[in-house]
Design a protein around this motif. Structure first.
Motif, PDB file in Angstrom:
ATOM      1  N   ALA A 139      10.125  -6.948  -1.068  1.00  0.00           N
ATOM      2  CA  ALA A 139      10.110  -5.910  -0.645  1.00  0.00           C
ATOM      3  C   ALA A 139       8.501  -5.521  -0.570  1.00  0.00           C
ATOM      4  O   ALA A 139       8.664  -4.032  -0.206  1.00  0.00           O
ATOM      5  N   HIS A 140       8.082  -6.116  -0.864  1.00  0.00           N
ATOM      6  CA  HIS A 140       6.262  -5.919  -0.327  1.00  0.00           C
ATOM      7  C   HIS A 140       5.933  -6.095   1.098  1.00  0.00           C
ATOM      8  O   HIS A 140       4.852  -6.198   1.837  1.00  0.00           O
TER       9      HIS A 140
ATOM     10  N   GLN B  19      16.793  -6.741  -1.625  1.00  0.00           N
ATOM     11  CA  GLN B  19      16.048  -6.562  -2.724  1.00  0.00           C
ATOM     12  C   GLN B  19      15.323  -6.655  -3.662  1.00  0.00           C
ATOM     13  O   GLN B  19      15.967  -5.151  -4.210  1.00  0.00           O
ATOM     14  N   SER B  20      14.704  -6.960  -4.366  1.00  0.00           N
ATOM     15  CA  SER B  20      13.949  -6.464  -5.508  1.00  0.00           C
ATOM     16  C   SER B  20      13.001  -5.902  -6.096  1.00  0.00           C
ATOM     17  O   SER B  20      12.033  -6.244  -5.805  1.00  0.00           O
ATOM     18  N   THR B  21      13.311  -4.708  -5.962  1.00  0.00           N
ATOM     19  CA  THR B  21      12.470  -3.279  -5.990  1.00  0.00           C
ATOM     20  C   THR B  21      11.587  -3.550  -7.239  1.00  0.00           C
ATOM     21  O   THR B  21       9.950  -3.294  -6.760  1.00  0.00           O
ATOM     22  N   HIS B  22      12.225  -4.134  -7.790  1.00  0.00           N
ATOM     23  CA  HIS B  22      11.031  -3.605  -9.686  1.00  0.00           C
ATOM     24  C   HIS B  22      10.343  -4.772  -9.246  1.00  0.00           C
ATOM     25  O   HIS B  22       8.854  -5.021 -10.125  1.00  0.00           O
ATOM     26  N   LYS B  23      10.416  -6.515  -8.667  1.00  0.00           N
ATOM     27  CA  LYS B  23      10.099  -7.638  -9.211  1.00  0.00           C
ATOM     28  C   LYS B  23       7.950  -7.215  -8.773  1.00  0.00           C
ATOM     29  O   LYS B  23       7.130  -7.877  -9.173  1.00  0.00           O
ATOM     30  N   LEU B  24       7.998  -6.771  -7.490  1.00  0.00           N
ATOM     31  CA  LEU B  24       6.254  -6.594  -6.763  1.00  0.00           C
ATOM     32  C   LEU B  24       6.060  -5.929  -6.473  1.00  0.00           C
ATOM     33  O   LEU B  24       4.815  -5.158  -6.154  1.00  0.00           O
ATOM     34  N   LEU B  25       7.215  -4.411  -6.765  1.00  0.00           N
ATOM     35  CA  LEU B  25       7.096  -3.040  -6.595  1.00  0.00           C
ATOM     36  C   LEU B  25       7.042  -2.307  -7.361  1.00  0.00           C
ATOM     37  O   LEU B  25       7.027  -2.494  -8.758  1.00  0.00           O
ATOM     38  N   GLY B  26       7.473  -0.832  -7.896  1.00  0.00           N
ATOM     39  CA  GLY B  26       6.879   0.184  -8.627  1.00  0.00           C
ATOM     40  C   GLY B  26       7.938   0.437  -9.606  1.00  0.00           C
ATOM     41  O   GLY B  26       7.932   1.636 -10.227  1.00  0.00           O
TER      42      GLY B  26
ATOM     43  N   GLN C 167       6.282   6.285  -2.901  1.00  0.00           N
ATOM     44  CA  GLN C 167       4.405   5.403  -3.571  1.00  0.00           C
ATOM     45  C   GLN C 167       3.956   4.121  -2.703  1.00  0.00           C
ATOM     46  O   GLN C 167       3.049   4.339  -1.643  1.00  0.00           O
ATOM     47  N   MET C 168       4.872   3.590  -1.879  1.00  0.00           N
ATOM     48  CA  MET C 168       5.248   2.979  -0.938  1.00  0.00           C
ATOM     49  C   MET C 168       4.755   3.354   0.823  1.00  0.00           C
ATOM     50  O   MET C 168       3.802   3.793   1.465  1.00  0.00           O
ATOM     51  N   ALA C 169       5.175   4.670   0.676  1.00  0.00           N
ATOM     52  CA  ALA C 169       5.353   6.095   1.616  1.00  0.00           C
ATOM     53  C   ALA C 169       3.860   6.103   2.125  1.00  0.00           C
ATOM     54  O   ALA C 169       3.139   6.614   2.916  1.00  0.00           O
ATOM     55  N   GLN C 170       3.328   6.563   0.305  1.00  0.00           N
ATOM     56  CA  GLN C 170       1.868   7.151   0.923  1.00  0.00           C
ATOM     57  C   GLN C 170       0.704   6.145   0.674  1.00  0.00           C
ATOM     58  O   GLN C 170       0.013   6.391   1.573  1.00  0.00           O
TER      59      GLN C 170
END
Length: 480
Positions: free
Chosen positions: A200-201, A222-229, A273-276
């Motif tokens: 996801a990152h 994508q596992s948004t939780h695995k490597l993102l927030g 958070q990723m957009a910012q």
């Protein structure tokens, strides 16, 4: 629609602040009846906003307001045509992806490094797998990924296959050549479905392998939780070149009708958070991984790598070989966890795997490196290298679909007597953690020889009903 907004969070706050007295689910009534332990865990404000299905809060199964807005923002950020928020885990996303794309009886290419969620998705869909070998590195002692040449041979042998289900990057961060594979699959008139649970990152750094969407995959989970927030069990299903409504219908069959809005909100915020800060945060994690690798390679008895020949590598995954310490990865994990208070992501017979994310900094990396130095300073034992051989490299059509095996009777027979039978369970050794046999495969003499040799060398068996593999479960029904 402002890309730096959080539509779901805003809708939750609007309802919870409206002052309506709750005579609806959940039973704790916005925290009024919650136990103090739960209040401490989630906070009173979190419980106050833990509601669902009000007019402000949209409908996950037919989104038209805040969820639709949040999903549109996610699709734009990850370069997809559509994005679906998933609260039942990436397993659910994979199930929906495969259920939407494949029909009963269709052939599908499945590399042997696939997660068991793909097997269960094939049970749901009724599709028939063609198993593809993946590369294994004897030097690094890890599975790599599917090669373009293996895929080319598979397409030539089975030109009527409907799709390829590809896991990229794998758990160790090794990514297949997605752009070339995508072009090859689409030229053959097939679909590319990507299990991108660990990717996801990737969208946020040019120093990482290309994402599935940027490689023109049709669908990716994508596992948004695995490597993102986002919170654990939250994921996204991204759609590029496929009927999004068909995917949404499949997801609606599988997702809960009572989604937890704290989970949905966490997906919304992870996207925000990723957009910012996505490019800044992921680039920092990559730089930290380089510092960590340099430190590890300066420690006697430890080694890591920053490239894999013929494959791309996600640098935020750091694999550390501990064989020269006379330890298995499992031994080293126990020492780190219980004595040095460091917890790795996984261990295998030779390695430890550590994840660096946007949450890390120089202090956390320094603490990890210090613990590894202390691990290496312990008295060394004889080298633990197993010398495991390579897996059989055949492209294998399943003799029966996983769905047929699931509903059929099975029986246990002595391993030596199973040649020619259809396997009714999954047989996997660690290392390398790749299935040797999957449910529905015909058992061959070559595979039996591999199983015996791997057992002799100390490979750890998982997945089998008989953990010693003196017996193996085979298909016990009648085939028509």
């Amino acid at each position: 629609m402002e890309k730096f907004s959080a539509p779901i969070i805003s809708a939750m706050a609007a309802y919870s602040s409206d002052g309506a007295l709750a005579f609806h689910t959940p039973g704790h009534k916005q925290g009024l009846g919650a136990h103090s332990l739960l209040k401490n865990l989630l906070t009173p404000e979190g419980l106050r906003q833990e509601v669902s299905l009000m007019e402000e809060l949209d409908d996950l199964h037919s989104p038209h307001s805040c969820i639709a807005e949040a999903e549109k923002l996610a699709a734009e950020l990850w370069h997809a045509k559509d994005a679906l928020f998933i609260v039942n885990g990436t397993t659910c996303a994979i199930h929906a992806m495969i259920l939407a794309a494949l029909k009963p009886g269709e052939l599908v290419f499945v590399p042997r490094n696939s997660h068991r969620a793909i097997t269960s998705a094939l049970i749901l869909s009724g599709a028939v797998p063609v198993f593809l070998p993946v590369e294994f590195s004897p030097a690094l002692k890890i599975p790599l990924n599917l090669t373009v040449e293996t895929l080319r041979r598979a397409i030539k042998k089975f030109p009527t296959a409907r799709a390829l289900i590809l896991t990229s990057p794998n758990y160790y961060g090794v990514a297949a050549n997605l752009p070339e594979i995508s072009a090859l699959v689409h030229a053959a008139g097939m679909l590319l479905l990507v299990d991108e649970a660990h990717g996801a990152h990737l969208q946020f750094s040019q120093e990482l392998p290309p994402s599935a969407m940027d490689a023109d995959a049709d669908l990716s989970a994508q596992s948004t939780h695995k490597l993102l927030g986002s919170l654990t069990q939250t994921s996204m299903l991204l759609v590029k070149n496929f009927d999004a409504e068909k995917v949404r219908r499949a997801a609606s069959l599988l997702q809960t009708t009572s989604p937890n809005y704290l989970l949905l909100a966490s997906l919304d915020v992870a996207r925000l958070q990723m957009a910012q800060l996505g490019a800044e945060k992921i680039s920092a994690a990559v730089e930290l991984s380089r510092l960590l690798r340099a430190g590890i390679n300066s420690v006697a008895g430890l080694s890591t790598f920053d490239a894999v020949e013929n494959f791309a590598l996600d640098l935020t995954k750091v694999t550390v070989n501990v064989e020269r310490l006379g330890l298995t990865g499992m031994d080293a994990e126990k020492i780190l966890r219980h004595e040095l208070k460091i917890q790795c992501e996984l261990s295998d017979a030779a390695n430890l795997l550590f994840l660096l994310t946007y949450a890390d900094n120089r202090a956390t990396v320094s603490k990890l490196l210090d613990a590894l130095k202390r691990l290496a300073a312990r008295p060394k034992l004889p080298c633990t290298s197993t010398g495991l051989s390579n897996l059989p490299a055949e492209i294998t059509l399943a003799a029966a679909s996983p769905r047929e095996i699931f509903f059929a009777p099975s029986k246990a027979v002595p391993l030596a007597q199973s040649v020619g039978e259809i396997c009714a369970e999954e047989i996997t050794f660690y290392p390398p953690g790749i299935p040797v046999l999957s449910a529905g495969e015909r058992i061959t003499a070559a595979v039996i020889d591999y199983i015996r040799e791997t057992k002799r060398l100390g490979g750890r068996i998982i997945g089998a009903a008989d953990s010693q593999l003196n017996t193996i479960k085979i298909f016990g029904g009648m085939r028509t």
